[in-house]
Design an enzyme around this catalytic site. Sequence first.
Site, PDB file in Angstrom:
ATOM      1  N   SER A  76      -6.117  -7.181   7.854  1.00 11.97           N
ATOM      2  CA  SER A  76      -5.016  -7.744   8.277  1.00 11.97           C
ATOM      3  C   SER A  76      -5.221  -9.103   6.709  1.00 11.97           C
ATOM      4  O   SER A  76      -4.215  -9.740   6.141  1.00 11.97           O
ATOM      5  CB  SER A  76      -4.024  -8.106   8.636  1.00 11.97           C
ATOM      6  OG  SER A  76      -4.148  -7.234   9.744  1.00 11.97           O
ATOM      7  N   SER A 122       0.855 -11.168  12.322  1.00 10.91           N
ATOM      8  CA  SER A 122       0.008  -9.913  12.187  1.00 10.91           C
ATOM      9  C   SER A 122       0.981  -9.017  12.048  1.00 10.91           C
ATOM     10  O   SER A 122       0.595  -7.570  11.712  1.00 10.91           O
ATOM     11  CB  SER A 122      -1.250 -10.629  11.676  1.00 10.91           C
ATOM     12  OG  SER A 122      -1.935  -9.231  11.176  1.00 10.91           O
ATOM     13  N   LYS A 164      -2.606  -8.448   4.115  1.00 13.70           N
ATOM     14  CA  LYS A 164      -0.811  -9.533   3.662  1.00 13.70           C
ATOM     15  C   LYS A 164      -0.457 -10.643   2.785  1.00 13.70           C
ATOM     16  O   LYS A 164       0.322 -10.965   3.001  1.00 13.70           O
ATOM     17  CB  LYS A 164      -0.651  -9.401   5.381  1.00 13.70           C
ATOM     18  CG  LYS A 164      -1.107  -8.243   6.764  1.00 13.70           C
ATOM     19  CD  LYS A 164       0.165  -8.515   8.046  1.00 13.70           C
ATOM     20  CE  LYS A 164      -0.406  -7.318   8.704  1.00 13.70           C
ATOM     21  NZ  LYS A 164      -1.139  -6.874   9.336  1.00 13.70           N
TER      22      LYS A 164
END
Length: 303
Positions: free
Chosen positions: A73, A133, A76
């Site tokens: 993640s 997230s 992101k």
Amino acid sequence: MQRFLRIVKWLLIMTVIIVLFFYMGSKVNIEFQKDFPFFHIEDYASQYIYVVDRETEEVIHEKNAQSKAYPASLTKIMTTILTLEHIDDLSAPAPIDTKTQRDMFANNTSMAGFAAGESVTYRDLLYGTILPSGAEAANSLAIHVAGSVENFVEMMNAKADELELDNTHFTNPEGLDHKEQYTTAADMAKLLDYALDNEDFRTVFTKETYQTTSTTAHPDGIMLASTVLSALDKGEQNDFEIIGGKSGTTEQAGENWATLGLVNNREYISIVMGAPLDDISHPNNEQIADTLKLYKNIKSGEL
């Protein structure tokens, strides 16, 4: 008797030699580490590490920093900065995309908690992408910015090329493992350093909690919390402060953390990736220990 004395004499000589050997060896090792800090004795669990002083651009510590790794993640970070560079009004409506929300739920990804079709804003999606997230938030941003996930991924890779992230490639905006989705600790630090120059990104990245706007699905909004800042104990941050961060965890990536910290009023970026993960349901959290240790060592001058 003389033979006994000779034996004692040789034992004493050997003892002195051994003591001197270890003493001089430790002195040489200490001086060697001062002159060549990258050869500092390793005691970090994470496979990939990169720490940089934002002001001087000096690399403070690195470990396998140019080796390719799954970003999870941390992806992101790119999703968020790319969105901010293409959206003018963060208060504009940006509903949750139903199809990608369903896909992310089926893949058991981390979610912010938005309902399918919920009429939230771009600002809600940005905080939902960074703080908890949320994969549904990241994919909804991709849809609204580029019209499709595929188009957005093309934009992500074009941005990576622009920033000269030579060992980085994306296949999705949320960070699910894919053999063609990879980065390095050094590239991720460069990306984060770039993103932090954007004030809106910095505001999101350093926020501990955020209450989303009221919708039909969530009249009181949703309270979002940073997966990084909420995991830290203020008492463990002696003479330094971690003021923002993004986490990323998958079975193949291990546990990743990208953080912004203050030491002596100077900003440092710390990237730790590939911390061991024996059971994703019961994470080891060694990326947290490594991050704290890195900042402590910056403060003490050991890095």
